[in-house]
Design a protein around this motif. Structure first.
Motif, PDB file in Angstrom:
ATOM      1  N   ALA A  32      15.927 -48.181  52.981  1.00  0.00           N
ATOM      2  CA  ALA A  32      15.867 -47.349  51.775  1.00  0.00           C
ATOM      3  C   ALA A  32      14.484 -47.392  51.128  1.00  0.00           C
ATOM      4  O   ALA A  32      13.951 -46.351  50.714  1.00  0.00           O
ATOM      5  CB  ALA A  32      16.935 -47.803  50.784  1.00  0.00           C
ATOM      6  N   LEU A  33      13.887 -48.568  51.018  1.00  0.00           N
ATOM      7  CA  LEU A  33      12.581 -48.693  50.366  1.00  0.00           C
ATOM      8  C   LEU A  33      11.480 -47.944  51.125  1.00  0.00           C
ATOM      9  O   LEU A  33      10.701 -47.204  50.500  1.00  0.00           O
ATOM     10  CB  LEU A  33      12.219 -50.166  50.202  1.00  0.00           C
ATOM     11  N   PRO A  34      11.363 -48.070  52.462  1.00  0.00           N
ATOM     12  CA  PRO A  34      10.342 -47.265  53.169  1.00  0.00           C
ATOM     13  C   PRO A  34      10.559 -45.765  53.021  1.00  0.00           C
ATOM     14  O   PRO A  34       9.583 -45.007  52.921  1.00  0.00           O
ATOM     15  CB  PRO A  34      10.501 -47.725  54.624  1.00  0.00           C
ATOM     16  N   ILE A  35      11.826 -45.321  53.030  1.00  0.00           N
ATOM     17  CA  ILE A  35      12.088 -43.888  52.858  1.00  0.00           C
ATOM     18  C   ILE A  35      11.637 -43.433  51.475  1.00  0.00           C
ATOM     19  O   ILE A  35      10.987 -42.390  51.317  1.00  0.00           O
ATOM     20  CB  ILE A  35      13.583 -43.586  53.073  1.00  0.00           C
ATOM     21  N   GLY A  36      11.980 -44.216  50.454  1.00  0.00           N
ATOM     22  CA  GLY A  36      11.554 -43.868  49.101  1.00  0.00           C
ATOM     23  C   GLY A  36      10.044 -43.862  48.950  1.00  0.00           C
ATOM     24  O   GLY A  36       9.482 -42.975  48.279  1.00  0.00           O
ATOM     25  N   TYR A  37       9.378 -44.802  49.594  1.00  0.00           N
ATOM     26  CA  TYR A  37       7.913 -44.846  49.517  1.00  0.00           C
ATOM     27  C   TYR A  37       7.290 -43.654  50.222  1.00  0.00           C
ATOM     28  O   TYR A  37       6.289 -43.082  49.748  1.00  0.00           O
ATOM     29  CB  TYR A  37       7.426 -46.155  50.141  1.00  0.00           C
ATOM     30  N   ALA A  38       7.871 -43.249  51.367  1.00  0.00           N
ATOM     31  CA  ALA A  38       7.359 -42.079  52.086  1.00  0.00           C
ATOM     32  C   ALA A  38       7.530 -40.815  51.254  1.00  0.00           C
ATOM     33  O   ALA A  38       6.631 -39.962  51.207  1.00  0.00           O
ATOM     34  CB  ALA A  38       8.071 -41.937  53.434  1.00  0.00           C
ATOM     35  N   VAL A  39       8.665 -40.676  50.605  1.00  0.00           N
ATOM     36  CA  VAL A  39       8.890 -39.505  49.743  1.00  0.00           C
ATOM     37  C   VAL A  39       7.898 -39.503  48.586  1.00  0.00           C
ATOM     38  O   VAL A  39       7.346 -38.452  48.212  1.00  0.00           O
ATOM     39  CB  VAL A  39      10.339 -39.490  49.230  1.00  0.00           C
ATOM     40  N   TRP A  40       7.646 -40.660  48.009  1.00  0.00           N
ATOM     41  CA  TRP A  40       6.683 -40.754  46.901  1.00  0.00           C
ATOM     42  C   TRP A  40       5.278 -40.384  47.376  1.00  0.00           C
ATOM     43  O   TRP A  40       4.554 -39.656  46.691  1.00  0.00           O
ATOM     44  CB  TRP A  40       6.697 -42.173  46.346  1.00  0.00           C
ATOM     45  N   GLN A  66       2.363 -29.361  47.133  1.00  0.00           N
ATOM     46  CA  GLN A  66       1.286 -28.823  47.946  1.00  0.00           C
ATOM     47  C   GLN A  66       1.372 -29.303  49.397  1.00  0.00           C
ATOM     48  O   GLN A  66       1.168 -28.522  50.331  1.00  0.00           O
ATOM     49  CB  GLN A  66      -0.067 -29.201  47.353  1.00  0.00           C
ATOM     50  N   ASN A  67       1.674 -30.606  49.592  1.00  0.00           N
ATOM     51  CA  ASN A  67       1.784 -31.123  50.958  1.00  0.00           C
ATOM     52  C   ASN A  67       2.916 -30.447  51.723  1.00  0.00           C
ATOM     53  O   ASN A  67       2.807 -30.221  52.937  1.00  0.00           O
ATOM     54  CB  ASN A  67       2.007 -32.637  50.923  1.00  0.00           C
ATOM     55  N   TYR A  68       3.990 -30.106  51.020  1.00  0.00           N
ATOM     56  CA  TYR A  68       5.125 -29.453  51.676  1.00  0.00           C
ATOM     57  C   TYR A  68       4.787 -28.004  52.045  1.00  0.00           C
ATOM     58  O   TYR A  68       5.146 -27.540  53.130  1.00  0.00           O
ATOM     59  CB  TYR A  68       6.349 -29.503  50.779  1.00  0.00           C
ATOM     60  N   THR A  69       4.114 -27.293  51.153  1.00  0.00           N
ATOM     61  CA  THR A  69       3.721 -25.917  51.477  1.00  0.00           C
ATOM     62  C   THR A  69       2.708 -25.886  52.619  1.00  0.00           C
ATOM     63  O   THR A  69       2.752 -24.995  53.480  1.00  0.00           O
ATOM     64  CB  THR A  69       3.140 -25.237  50.231  1.00  0.00           C
ATOM     65  N   GLY A 271      -5.877 -39.964  59.332  1.00  0.00           N
ATOM     66  CA  GLY A 271      -5.834 -40.812  58.137  1.00  0.00           C
ATOM     67  C   GLY A 271      -5.232 -40.139  56.922  1.00  0.00           C
ATOM     68  O   GLY A 271      -5.392 -40.641  55.804  1.00  0.00           O
ATOM     69  N   ASP A 272      -4.537 -39.031  57.101  1.00  0.00           N
ATOM     70  CA  ASP A 272      -3.916 -38.316  55.980  1.00  0.00           C
ATOM     71  C   ASP A 272      -2.440 -38.705  55.919  1.00  0.00           C
ATOM     72  O   ASP A 272      -1.563 -37.983  56.410  1.00  0.00           O
ATOM     73  CB  ASP A 272      -4.079 -36.810  56.166  1.00  0.00           C
ATOM     74  N   ILE A 273      -2.157 -39.849  55.306  1.00  0.00           N
ATOM     75  CA  ILE A 273      -0.778 -40.319  55.256  1.00  0.00           C
ATOM     76  C   ILE A 273       0.068 -39.480  54.305  1.00  0.00           C
ATOM     77  O   ILE A 273       1.300 -39.453  54.423  1.00  0.00           O
ATOM     78  CB  ILE A 273      -0.724 -41.798  54.833  1.00  0.00           C
ATOM     79  N   TYR A 274      -0.544 -38.776  53.387  1.00  0.00           N
ATOM     80  CA  TYR A 274       0.208 -37.970  52.419  1.00  0.00           C
ATOM     81  C   TYR A 274       0.796 -36.727  53.089  1.00  0.00           C
ATOM     82  O   TYR A 274       1.980 -36.406  52.903  1.00  0.00           O
ATOM     83  CB  TYR A 274      -0.702 -37.591  51.253  1.00  0.00           C
ATOM     84  N   ALA A 275      -0.017 -36.037  53.886  1.00  0.00           N
ATOM     85  CA  ALA A 275       0.495 -34.894  54.633  1.00  0.00           C
ATOM     86  C   ALA A 275       1.521 -35.339  55.669  1.00  0.00           C
ATOM     87  O   ALA A 275       2.533 -34.665  55.888  1.00  0.00           O
ATOM     88  CB  ALA A 275      -0.657 -34.153  55.315  1.00  0.00           C
ATOM     89  N   ALA A 276       1.273 -36.485  56.314  1.00  0.00           N
ATOM     90  CA  ALA A 276       2.218 -37.002  57.302  1.00  0.00           C
ATOM     91  C   ALA A 276       3.553 -37.355  56.659  1.00  0.00           C
ATOM     92  O   ALA A 276       4.616 -37.116  57.239  1.00  0.00           O
ATOM     93  CB  ALA A 276       1.617 -38.219  57.997  1.00  0.00           C
ATOM     94  N   ALA A 277       3.513 -37.915  55.444  1.00  0.00           N
ATOM     95  CA  ALA A 277       4.750 -38.253  54.748  1.00  0.00           C
ATOM     96  C   ALA A 277       5.552 -37.005  54.420  1.00  0.00           C
ATOM     97  O   ALA A 277       6.787 -36.992  54.538  1.00  0.00           O
ATOM     98  CB  ALA A 277       4.433 -39.039  53.474  1.00  0.00           C
ATOM     99  N   ALA A 278       4.868 -35.937  54.005  1.00  0.00           N
ATOM    100  CA  ALA A 278       5.560 -34.675  53.716  1.00  0.00           C
ATOM    101  C   ALA A 278       6.184 -34.089  54.977  1.00  0.00           C
ATOM    102  O   ALA A 278       7.321 -33.604  54.959  1.00  0.00           O
ATOM    103  CB  ALA A 278       4.583 -33.676  53.090  1.00  0.00           C
ATOM    104  N   GLN A 279       5.459 -34.135  56.088  1.00  0.00           N
ATOM    105  CA  GLN A 279       5.994 -33.620  57.343  1.00  0.00           C
ATOM    106  C   GLN A 279       7.201 -34.445  57.799  1.00  0.00           C
ATOM    107  O   GLN A 279       8.206 -33.882  58.260  1.00  0.00           O
ATOM    108  CB  GLN A 279       4.906 -33.632  58.413  1.00  0.00           C
ATOM    109  N   ALA A 280       7.111 -35.764  57.685  1.00  0.00           N
ATOM    110  CA  ALA A 280       8.230 -36.621  58.078  1.00  0.00           C
ATOM    111  C   ALA A 280       9.445 -36.363  57.205  1.00  0.00           C
ATOM    112  O   ALA A 280      10.586 -36.351  57.696  1.00  0.00           O
ATOM    113  CB  ALA A 280       7.819 -38.094  57.984  1.00  0.00           C
ATOM    114  N   THR A 281       9.235 -36.128  55.917  1.00  0.00           N
ATOM    115  CA  THR A 281      10.350 -35.825  55.027  1.00  0.00           C
ATOM    116  C   THR A 281      10.998 -34.503  55.395  1.00  0.00           C
ATOM    117  O   THR A 281      12.233 -34.370  55.392  1.00  0.00           O
ATOM    118  CB  THR A 281       9.857 -35.783  53.570  1.00  0.00           C
ATOM    119  N   LEU A 282      10.191 -33.510  55.743  1.00  0.00           N
ATOM    120  CA  LEU A 282      10.742 -32.216  56.169  1.00  0.00           C
ATOM    121  C   LEU A 282      11.556 -32.356  57.457  1.00  0.00           C
ATOM    122  O   LEU A 282      12.632 -31.763  57.585  1.00  0.00           O
ATOM    123  CB  LEU A 282       9.611 -31.209  56.374  1.00  0.00           C
TER     124      LEU A 282
END
Length: 308
Positions: A32-40, A66-69, A271-282
């Motif tokens: 749960a904690l890694p999933i929540g951190y990835a979403v954040w 923005q990362n999701y779009t 090195g763009d973990i923010y875009a990767a997190a959005a893609q993984a969430t999608l």
């Protein structure tokens, strides 16, 4: 006396929660904690000031959606999703069809060496995916594969399974080889749970073994088929090990061949973990939506069949 009895009663009631506590803590910490951190992280981005040099030049700020779009408009991610769709159209029906066929054959009264056959079919599932991909990858290489040696001796054509369209068949073969055994065990276990009286009644009515398989066995193991289909869909959408392992052996597999490979490339290559997190969430949301939609459709069909 009352105090002691009350403590014992409270201890008995609290015992189940005590047994669940270790599993709950592990679930929260490692799931749960890694999933929540990835979403954040998916709602954040890095703001660069000036040339991006020096302390304070790079700051993490709120990015909204923005990362999701950007992910929804990413052509590489969409192309990877289409490749996985074609891959799944081969893997899922072939793997479940073979699993059902093997389970029905093993459930037959005429089968011999049933235990050895079950073990032989299930054994590939116990082999790690990376090891299986390496094994098949070298069998696909013309220079080291014994299959190509035999084809060359026989004067037969030698197709390159790691290039172009055959690549889908090569990857699908690895998944089918490794996953059929698990699905076969699930279906076979359901077949073993069917009462013998059902078969005896069908035989008294003059049903042939083929009719028993088509009209009794397959309908009664439908819940197991739904379960295996559900697991197969999730595994297909999360394909990563096989194409990543085969990538050094061929130029046909890019670093973004599948959606998860695209996530890995953005996170650790760019090195763009923010875009990767959005893609993984999608990807997780799409998997959840497809799984939930299929389960609802299957449950609706089951209720309609039961109401007839």
């Amino acid at each position: 006396m009352r105090t002691t009895a009350g403590r014992r009663s409270y201890g008995v009631k609290a015992a189940p929660y005590g047994f669940l506590l270790p599993a709950t803590v592990l679930f929260l910490l490692f799931f749960a904690l890694p999933i929540g951190y990835a979403v954040w992280l998916s709602f954040r981005k890095v703001k660069v000031s000036g040339l991006g040099l020096g302390s304070g030049a790079r700051t993490e700020v709120w990015a909204g959606f923005q990362n999701y779009t950007d992910a929804l408009g990413d052509s590489e991610l969409l192309a990877g999703a289409l490749r996985v769709l074609g891959y799944g159209c081969i893997v899922v029906p072939v793997m479940l069809g073979l699993a059902l066929l093997f389970a029905l054959m093993l459930d037959s009264d005429r089968v011999r060496l049933a235990r050895f056959t079950r073990l032989a079919i299930f054994l590939p599932y116990a082999i790690p995916g990376v090891v299986a991909a390496l094994l098949w990858g070298f069998l696909y290489l013309p220079d080291v594969s014994p299959f190509y040696f035999v084809l060359d001796r026989l004067g037969l054509p030698q197709p390159d399974l790691l290039d172009g369209g055959p690549l889908y068949l090569a990857l699908s073969n690895i998944a089918v080889w490794g996953g059929t055994g698990f699905n076969m065990i699930v279906i076979y276990t359901s077949l073993q749970a069917i009462p013998a009286e059902v078969y005896e009644a069908a035989k008294l009515d003059g049903a042939t073994p083929l009719q028993i398989a088509l009209r009794i066995k397959i309908p009664m193991v439908a819940p197991s088929l739904v379960l295996t289909f559900f697991f197969s869909i999730i595994a297909t959408l999360q394909v990563f090990s096989e194409p990543t392992t085969l990538k050094p052996l061929t130029n046909s597999v890019s670093t973004t061949w599948s959606p998860l490979m695209k996530v890995y490339q953005d996170a650790f290559g760019k090195g763009d973990i923010y875009a990767a997190a959005a893609q993984a969430t999608l990807i997780a949301l799409v998997t959840l939506a497809l799984s939930f939609g299929f389960l609802r459709a299957a449950n609706r069909h089951t209720r309609q069949e039961a109401g007839r």
